[in-house]
Scaffold this active site. Structure first.
Site, PDB file in Angstrom:
ATOM      1  N   ASP A  35      19.093 100.172   7.779  1.00 26.96           N
ATOM      2  CA  ASP A  35      18.203 101.112   8.453  1.00 26.96           C
ATOM      3  C   ASP A  35      18.576 102.514   7.982  1.00 26.96           C
ATOM      4  O   ASP A  35      19.683 102.744   7.498  1.00 26.96           O
ATOM      5  CB  ASP A  35      18.355 101.005   9.985  1.00 26.96           C
ATOM      6  CG  ASP A  35      17.108 101.438  10.739  1.00 26.96           C
ATOM      7  OD1 ASP A  35      16.431 100.580  11.332  1.00 26.96           O
ATOM      8  OD2 ASP A  35      16.788 102.658  10.717  1.00 26.96           O
ATOM      9  N   TYR A  74      -2.424 101.784   8.131  1.00 27.79           N
ATOM     10  CA  TYR A  74      -1.512 100.767   8.655  1.00 27.79           C
ATOM     11  C   TYR A  74      -2.091  99.367   8.436  1.00 27.79           C
ATOM     12  O   TYR A  74      -1.423  98.479   7.910  1.00 27.79           O
ATOM     13  CB  TYR A  74      -1.282 101.016  10.154  1.00 27.79           C
ATOM     14  CG  TYR A  74      -0.387 100.015  10.811  1.00 27.79           C
ATOM     15  CD1 TYR A  74       0.988 100.026  10.584  1.00 27.79           C
ATOM     16  CD2 TYR A  74      -0.893  99.043  11.670  1.00 27.79           C
ATOM     17  CE1 TYR A  74       1.823  99.101  11.190  1.00 27.79           C
ATOM     18  CE2 TYR A  74      -0.071  98.113  12.281  1.00 27.79           C
ATOM     19  CZ  TYR A  74       1.290  98.155  12.038  1.00 27.79           C
ATOM     20  OH  TYR A  74       2.108  97.228  12.634  1.00 27.79           O
ATOM     21  N   ASN A  92      11.414  93.848   7.727  1.00 29.61           N
ATOM     22  CA  ASN A  92      10.865  94.286   9.020  1.00 29.61           C
ATOM     23  C   ASN A  92      10.581  95.786   9.090  1.00 29.61           C
ATOM     24  O   ASN A  92       9.674  96.194   9.806  1.00 29.61           O
ATOM     25  CB  ASN A  92      11.849  93.871  10.131  1.00 29.61           C
ATOM     26  CG  ASN A  92      11.606  94.614  11.413  1.00 29.61           C
ATOM     27  OD1 ASN A  92      10.666  94.321  12.157  1.00 29.61           O
ATOM     28  ND2 ASN A  92      12.430  95.627  11.684  1.00 29.61           N
TER      29      ASN A  92
HETATM   30  P1  NAD Z   1      10.739 100.506  15.746  1.00 26.40           P
HETATM   31  O1  NAD Z   1      10.262 101.888  15.470  1.00 26.40           O
HETATM   32  O2  NAD Z   1      11.323 100.181  17.072  1.00 26.40           O
HETATM   33  O3  NAD Z   1      11.796 100.078  14.633  1.00 26.40           O
HETATM   34  C1  NAD Z   1      11.560 100.294  13.285  1.00 26.40           C
HETATM   35  C2  NAD Z   1      12.894 100.503  12.591  1.00 26.40           C
HETATM   36  O4  NAD Z   1      12.622 100.673  11.191  1.00 26.40           O
HETATM   37  C3  NAD Z   1      13.616 101.765  13.064  1.00 26.40           C
HETATM   38  O5  NAD Z   1      14.971 101.474  13.335  1.00 26.40           O
HETATM   39  C4  NAD Z   1      13.467 102.711  11.899  1.00 26.40           C
HETATM   40  O6  NAD Z   1      14.563 103.619  11.758  1.00 26.40           O
HETATM   41  C5  NAD Z   1      13.376 101.750  10.731  1.00 26.40           C
HETATM   42  N1  NAD Z   1      12.727 102.360   9.582  1.00 26.40           N
HETATM   43  C6  NAD Z   1      11.480 102.895   9.543  1.00 26.40           C
HETATM   44  N2  NAD Z   1      11.256 103.405   8.325  1.00 26.40           N
HETATM   45  C7  NAD Z   1      12.387 103.208   7.604  1.00 26.40           C
HETATM   46  C8  NAD Z   1      12.769 103.536   6.291  1.00 26.40           C
HETATM   47  N3  NAD Z   1      11.961 104.188   5.466  1.00 26.40           N
HETATM   48  N4  NAD Z   1      14.000 103.152   5.859  1.00 26.40           N
HETATM   49  C9  NAD Z   1      14.849 102.503   6.692  1.00 26.40           C
HETATM   50  N5  NAD Z   1      14.540 102.174   7.950  1.00 26.40           N
HETATM   51  C10 NAD Z   1      13.323 102.525   8.400  1.00 26.40           C
HETATM   52  O7  NAD Z   1       9.494  99.580  15.411  1.00 26.40           O
HETATM   53  P2  NAD Z   1       9.147  98.042  15.765  1.00 26.40           P
HETATM   54  O8  NAD Z   1       8.048  98.077  16.746  1.00 26.40           O
HETATM   55  O9  NAD Z   1      10.367  97.262  16.020  1.00 26.40           O
HETATM   56  O10 NAD Z   1       8.495  97.617  14.381  1.00 26.40           O
HETATM   57  C11 NAD Z   1       9.138  96.768  13.451  1.00 26.40           C
HETATM   58  C12 NAD Z   1       8.086  96.152  12.544  1.00 26.40           C
HETATM   59  O11 NAD Z   1       7.159  95.412  13.350  1.00 26.40           O
HETATM   60  C13 NAD Z   1       7.265  97.157  11.746  1.00 26.40           C
HETATM   61  O12 NAD Z   1       7.034  96.651  10.450  1.00 26.40           O
HETATM   62  C14 NAD Z   1       5.963  97.239  12.536  1.00 26.40           C
HETATM   63  O13 NAD Z   1       4.865  97.602  11.739  1.00 26.40           O
HETATM   64  C15 NAD Z   1       5.845  95.781  12.994  1.00 26.40           C
HETATM   65  N6  NAD Z   1       4.962  95.591  14.131  1.00 26.40           N
HETATM   66  C16 NAD Z   1       5.255  96.120  15.349  1.00 26.40           C
HETATM   67  C17 NAD Z   1       4.378  95.922  16.418  1.00 26.40           C
HETATM   68  C18 NAD Z   1       4.631  96.473  17.789  1.00 26.40           C
HETATM   69  O14 NAD Z   1       3.731  96.384  18.648  1.00 26.40           O
HETATM   70  N7  NAD Z   1       5.785  97.046  18.058  1.00 26.40           N
HETATM   71  C19 NAD Z   1       3.213  95.170  16.229  1.00 26.40           C
HETATM   72  C20 NAD Z   1       2.944  94.630  14.976  1.00 26.40           C
HETATM   73  C21 NAD Z   1       3.830  94.838  13.929  1.00 26.40           C
END
Ligand code: NAD
Length: 255
Positions: free
Chosen positions: A36, A150, A86
């Site tokens: 991360d 997105y 992820n």
């Molecule tokens: P979150 O923001 O809680 O966690 C995302 C993590 O990714 C964070 O720790 C962030 O620091 C890290 N990150 C982001 N960009 C980065 C980069 N360039 N380099 C290194 N680390 C990076 O988000 P989440 O909700 O846990 O989302 C995780 C995945 O799930 C994503 O791909 C998101 O698109 C997908 N997703 C989430 C949802 C939802 O409703 N939360 C729904 C569909 C898909």
């Protein structure tokens, strides 16, 4: 679930779905390499984990990520059995208000980084086999409001999943994706709290009538990463409480 003694790389592991996945894989006996850009979040993860978690503070959009991750694994004599792509960002606006730079940013984080890490993974797994699990989104499949960059990027994740599954299945590498619906994480918590329409669409019109938890997605990822999913590849599994089946009134069905 047989992830015992496997080395599993999880990106975006400092928060939300990635954190829950890293914790679960470690609890089930995998050696987790957590990546991360948020060093503090990674330190918290390592402190909270019941098992073996190594951390690498790294922006996944860094063009040198393959060399950096390779060096990290080689220095510790580690192979690679599981990759969970992820890390990602969400949100957006109508296409008229989305400039090229914003579009590029979605693709840089959600697609290009996943592409590069998958390239590294298949090189490493080519002789040993392995599993890649990508985190797509229900928006890859279903029209969403104000998320053109997105949604397009997550569509690319789902199609790349099928492509790599086809190309590398003969090497024993399985490639699957999960497509979460609305999951309560730091990415979405504020929007769930403040946007009434989101509540109506994702909770009141969803068969299971709730948002998801990071652990709901983590359990599906851990399954797809495990040997129990040994005959599953090229699949994108919805983790959405049934929301993605369609949007039609379900009052009668719930009586
Ligand atoms: P979150 O923001 O809680 O966690 C995302 C993590 O990714 C964070 O720790 C962030 O620091 C890290 N990150 C982001 N960009 C980065 C980069 N360039 N380099 C290194 N680390 C990076 O988000 P989440 O909700 O846990 O989302 C995780 C995945 O799930 C994503 O791909 C998101 O698109 C997908 N997703 C989430 C949802 C939802 O409703 N939360 C729904 C569909 C898909």
């Amino acid at each position: 679930m047989t992830v015992q003694d496997k080395t599993a790389l999880v990106t975006g592991a400092a928060s939300g779905i990635g954190r829950a996945t890293a914790l679960l894989l470690a609890e089930r006996g995998a050696r987790v390499v957590a990546i991360d850009r948020d060093g503090d979040g990674l330190a918290r993860l390592a402190g909270d984990a019941a098992g073996d978690v190594l951390t690498l503070v790294q922006d996944v959009t860094d063009a040198g990520i393959e060399a950096s991750v390779s060096g990290f694994l080689d220095d510790r004599g580690l192979g690679l059995d599981v990759l969970v792509n992820n890390a990602g960002v969400g949100g957006g606006d109508f296409i008229e208000r989305t400039d090229d730079e914003t579009l590029r940013r979605f693709f840089e984080i959600n697609v290009v980084s996943l592409f590069r890490l998958s390239r590294l993974a298949v090189e490493r797994m080519r002789t040993t086999g392995g599993a890649i699990v990508n985190v797509a989104s229900i928006f890859a499949e279903i029209g969403a409001t104000k998320s053109p960059g997105y949604s397009a990027s997550k569509g690319a994740v789902a199609s790349l999943t099928r492509q790599l599954a086809t190309d590398y299945g003969p090497c024993g590498i399985r490639v699957n994706a999960v497509a979460p619906g609305l999951i309560e994480t730091p990415l979405t918590a504020e929007r769930i709290r403040t946007e009434r329409w989101r509540h109506q669409i994702f909770i009141e019109q969803s068969p299971l009538r709730r948002v998801g938890k990071p652990e709901d997605v983590a359990r599906a990822i851990a399954f797809l990463a495990s040997d129990e999913a040994g005959f599953i590849t090229g699949e994108t599994l919805r983790i959405d409480g049934g929301w993605g089946m369609g949007r039609y009134p379900r009052e009668e069905a719930s009586l």
